[in-house]
Design a protein around this motif. Structure first.
Motif, mmCIF file in Angstrom:
data_model
loop_
_atom_site.group_PDB
_atom_site.id
_atom_site.type_symbol
_atom_site.label_atom_id
_atom_site.label_comp_id
_atom_site.label_asym_id
_atom_site.label_seq_id
_atom_site.Cartn_x
_atom_site.Cartn_y
_atom_site.Cartn_z
ATOM 1 N N SER A 107 0.831 -1.207 0.000
ATOM 2 C CA SER A 107 0.000 0.000 0.000
ATOM 3 C C SER A 107 0.863 1.253 0.000
ATOM 4 O O SER A 107 1.784 1.386 0.810
ATOM 5 C CB SER A 107 -0.912 0.032 1.227
ATOM 6 O OG SER A 107 -1.602 1.274 1.263
ATOM 7 N N HIS A 108 0.543 2.149 -0.889
ATOM 8 C CA HIS A 108 1.146 3.479 -0.849
ATOM 9 C C HIS A 108 0.482 4.247 0.287
ATOM 10 O O HIS A 108 -0.696 4.046 0.580
ATOM 11 C CB HIS A 108 0.941 4.179 -2.192
ATOM 12 C CG HIS A 108 1.666 3.482 -3.301
ATOM 13 N ND1 HIS A 108 2.804 3.970 -3.877
ATOM 14 C CD2 HIS A 108 1.436 2.277 -3.900
ATOM 15 C CE1 HIS A 108 3.246 3.123 -4.786
ATOM 16 N NE2 HIS A 108 2.423 2.083 -4.823
ATOM 17 N N VAL A 109 1.258 5.116 0.930
ATOM 18 C CA VAL A 109 0.682 5.957 1.982
ATOM 19 C C VAL A 109 1.198 7.375 1.761
ATOM 20 O O VAL A 109 2.397 7.602 1.600
ATOM 21 C CB VAL A 109 0.997 5.399 3.402
ATOM 22 C CG1 VAL A 109 2.468 5.115 3.602
ATOM 23 C CG2 VAL A 109 0.491 6.350 4.472
ATOM 24 N N ASP A 110 0.271 8.307 1.717
ATOM 25 C CA ASP A 110 0.599 9.689 1.382
ATOM 26 C C ASP A 110 1.493 10.307 2.460
ATOM 27 O O ASP A 110 1.155 10.277 3.653
ATOM 28 C CB ASP A 110 -0.709 10.482 1.239
ATOM 29 C CG ASP A 110 -0.491 11.842 0.586
ATOM 30 O OD1 ASP A 110 0.676 12.260 0.445
ATOM 31 O OD2 ASP A 110 -1.499 12.473 0.226
ATOM 32 N N VAL A 111 2.636 10.863 1.994
ATOM 33 C CA VAL A 111 3.566 11.493 2.939
ATOM 34 C C VAL A 111 3.740 12.986 2.630
ATOM 35 O O VAL A 111 4.717 13.599 3.040
ATOM 36 C CB VAL A 111 4.953 10.797 2.928
ATOM 37 C CG1 VAL A 111 4.830 9.350 3.389
ATOM 38 C CG2 VAL A 111 5.590 10.852 1.542
ATOM 39 N N LEU A 164 1.733 13.518 8.791
ATOM 40 C CA LEU A 164 1.937 12.077 8.497
ATOM 41 C C LEU A 164 0.907 11.177 9.194
ATOM 42 O O LEU A 164 1.255 10.112 9.722
ATOM 43 C CB LEU A 164 3.355 11.651 8.879
ATOM 44 C CG LEU A 164 4.502 12.265 8.069
ATOM 45 C CD1 LEU A 164 5.858 11.773 8.590
ATOM 46 C CD2 LEU A 164 4.388 11.937 6.581
ATOM 47 N N LYS A 165 -0.345 11.635 9.154
ATOM 48 C CA LYS A 165 -1.410 10.851 9.804
ATOM 49 C C LYS A 165 -1.545 9.459 9.187
ATOM 50 O O LYS A 165 -1.699 8.458 9.887
ATOM 51 C CB LYS A 165 -2.756 11.585 9.655
ATOM 52 C CG LYS A 165 -2.992 12.654 10.695
ATOM 53 C CD LYS A 165 -4.437 13.148 10.664
ATOM 54 C CE LYS A 165 -4.612 14.287 9.702
ATOM 55 N NZ LYS A 165 -5.925 14.938 9.782
ATOM 56 N N GLY A 216 3.580 15.587 -4.967
ATOM 57 C CA GLY A 216 4.879 15.872 -5.608
ATOM 58 C C GLY A 216 5.947 16.076 -4.557
ATOM 59 O O GLY A 216 5.820 16.927 -3.685
ATOM 60 N N VAL A 217 7.032 15.306 -4.654
ATOM 61 C CA VAL A 217 8.055 15.365 -3.601
ATOM 62 C C VAL A 217 8.814 16.696 -3.640
ATOM 63 O O VAL A 217 9.291 17.177 -2.607
ATOM 64 C CB VAL A 217 9.004 14.144 -3.695
ATOM 65 C CG1 VAL A 217 9.984 14.264 -4.865
ATOM 66 C CG2 VAL A 217 9.747 13.926 -2.394
ATOM 67 N N PHE A 218 8.890 17.323 -4.812
ATOM 68 C CA PHE A 218 9.490 18.662 -4.919
ATOM 69 C C PHE A 218 8.416 19.745 -4.966
ATOM 70 O O PHE A 218 8.628 20.868 -4.510
ATOM 71 C CB PHE A 218 10.361 18.762 -6.174
ATOM 72 C CG PHE A 218 11.623 17.929 -6.109
ATOM 73 C CD1 PHE A 218 12.149 17.496 -4.891
ATOM 74 C CD2 PHE A 218 12.302 17.585 -7.267
ATOM 75 C CE1 PHE A 218 13.309 16.740 -4.828
ATOM 76 C CE2 PHE A 218 13.469 16.825 -7.220
ATOM 77 C CZ PHE A 218 13.968 16.398 -5.999
ATOM 78 N N ALA A 226 7.628 18.082 1.345
ATOM 79 C CA ALA A 226 7.283 16.673 1.089
ATOM 80 C C ALA A 226 8.525 15.773 1.133
ATOM 81 O O ALA A 226 8.444 14.624 1.597
ATOM 82 C CB ALA A 226 6.566 16.534 -0.245
ATOM 83 N N GLY A 227 9.660 16.287 0.671
ATOM 84 C CA GLY A 227 10.887 15.479 0.699
ATOM 85 C C GLY A 227 11.278 15.129 2.121
ATOM 86 O O GLY A 227 11.609 13.974 2.433
ATOM 87 N N LYS A 228 11.238 16.142 2.998
ATOM 88 C CA LYS A 228 11.577 15.893 4.415
ATOM 89 C C LYS A 228 10.584 14.921 5.038
ATOM 90 O O LYS A 228 10.955 14.034 5.812
ATOM 91 C CB LYS A 228 11.522 17.212 5.194
ATOM 92 C CG LYS A 228 12.792 18.012 5.084
ATOM 93 C CD LYS A 228 12.761 19.171 6.061
ATOM 94 C CE LYS A 228 13.931 20.074 5.756
ATOM 95 N NZ LYS A 228 13.697 21.472 6.013
#
Ligand code: FE2
Length: 430
Positions: free
Chosen positions: A118-122, A127-128, A155-157, A162-164
């Motif tokens: 499972s993907h989990v949104d970060v 980070l719930k 988007g990580v950037f 989001a990256g952290k």
């Protein structure tokens, strides 16, 4: 010799029939015809299909069963789904995510689905979803192997911090590095995100599974960068590109270079047929494009291809029932995988191939494997895809954890072609 469990007279997905499976201490001790021994529990499979469990290599458990929260997706598009998810995230609680996920896991067990990536949104600082699904992973460990992917949905950037947050999620114990290069601000930034994320995975010794080119744009070519980075960093066999839908619209000449590059690099592919046939091609009039990557061509190049469920009753998809045979059936239809060999292979896309992609240990029906089995009310994999039959018994480490009574109407199997004859499958490996 005494065993904990013997399953008698089973037909296996590879075509072996009349097989007995003896299990003790959670493992398979023997797979052979005519085992005569004592056992605490004996199940007579009566010639029906006994399979290793279903495996879902691509799911979003933090969003599942949230349909209608806080509203429905009116346009039905991927982008409205992402926007709707953005509305739900700030208002949902950790407890709510856990409760929905556990309900889904119960459903999964009843369907013989015992391993899920499972993907989990970060994307968000709180980070719930990560906190919730780490707890769920623990709670369901006795019956489901739950593998989590740190997925920067926004988007990580592109999304601030989001990256952290992704690195924090990995520090907390999330298993796999995710990404979404086609959702970054530009193609160039998308490519940079692939490089950065693969380097993070290489440094930490983790697997990678990126949402990659989930778009109808033939110029979305992040899979090329993903293959390049996989090879550069020596990550072959540990990197999956999920969705890869833009490949359906790419120029054939480019694809004739791309697929061998993916094969060389050892990149794996995960298509999500139910969701992508629903979401892709929404900007088309007619002819309308099919929303699925080039499954047959990828497979024929020797690339591992799995089918994932992706969504069940969430902002992107209102249907679904944790039934991986439903997923296999849609993948079969959209990919026009209609030969006996192809249909039989579609069963592998929701069992042994995703098990390999997840890196599951002890998977399969061989001596020494985990005693994880599903007895289906079908006689072979093709019939299973056709009928979506009841899972008469779901066994985990030698114990029955779910039973469904036989469906009388399903017992009429007249007219099926020689599906019990392995030769009719063509050349099947594995
Ligand atoms: Fe997805």
């Amino acid at each position: 010799m005494s065993f904990d469990l013997i399953v008698k007279n089973a037909t296996l997905p590879d075509g072996r029939s009349g097989v007995d499976i003896a299990c003790s201490r959670g493992k398979i001790d023997a797979v052979e015809a005519g085992i005569v021994a004592e056992a605490e529990k004996v199940i007579d499979a009566d010639g029906l299909l006994v399979s290793p469990p279903f495996v879902d290599s691509h799911f979003h458990m933090d969003a599942t069963l949230s349909l209608g929260r806080p509203r429905m997706n009116v346009s039905g598009t991927l982008l409205e789904g992402i926007a709707l998810w953005g509305e739900l995230k700030p208002v949902q609680t950790i407890d709510e995510i856990i409760e929905r996920a556990l309900r889904y896991c119960d459903l999964a067990v009843s369907q013989g689905l015992l391993a899920i990536r499972s993907h989990v949104d970060v994307s968000d600082v709180d980070l719930k979803g990560v906190e919730a699904l780490l707890q769920v992973r623990e709670k369901v460990a006795d019956y489901i192997d739950l593998q989590l992917v740190a997925f920067p949905q926004d988007g990580v950037f592109r999304a601030e911090g989001a990256g952290k947050n992704l690195l924090r999620a990995l520090d907390m114990g999330v298993d796999v590095v995710g990404g979404i290069p086609h959702f970054e601000r530009t193609m160039a930034e998308g490519a940079q995100s692939v490089t950065w994320l693969c380097e993070v995975a290489a440094k930490r010794g983790l697997r990678v599974d990126m949402h990659c080119d989930e778009s109808d744009d033939p110029q979305s070519r992040h899979i090329e960068t993903l293959a390049f980075e996989t090879q550069r960093l020596g990550l072959g066999g540990r990197v999956a590109g999920s969705h890869l839908t833009s490949m359906h619209s790419m120029d054939n000449y480019f694809v004739s270079k791309l697929i061998p590059l993916m094969a060389e690099a050892g990149v794996q592919a995960i298509a999500n047929p139910l969701i992508n046939i629903m979401l892709q091609g929404r900007h088309d009039t007619y002819p309308k494009r099919r929303g699925q990557t080039r499954v047959r061509e990828l497979r024929d190049a020797g690339i591992d291809v799995a089918f994932g469920a992706d969504c069940v009753m969430d902002p992107w998809y209102s249907l679904g029932a944790a039934d991986m045979l439903d997923v296999a059936s849609m993948g079969l239809h959209v990919g026009q995988l209609s030969s006996r060999y192809d249909m039989r292979w579609c069963y592998d896309t929701v069992t042994s191939i995703p098990a390999k992609i997840l890196g599951l240990e002890g998977y399969g029906i061989e001596k020494g494997c985990n005693a994880d089995l599903v007895l289906l009310q079908a006689t072979d994999p093709i019939e299973a895809i056709r009928m979506r039959p009841n899972r008469l018994a779901v066994i985990r480490r030698g114990k029955i954890i779910s039973e469904t009574p036989a469906h009388i109407a399903n017992l009429s199997l007249a007219g099926r072609p020689d599906s019990l004859n392995p030769a009719s499958y063509g050349q099947i490996v594995g």
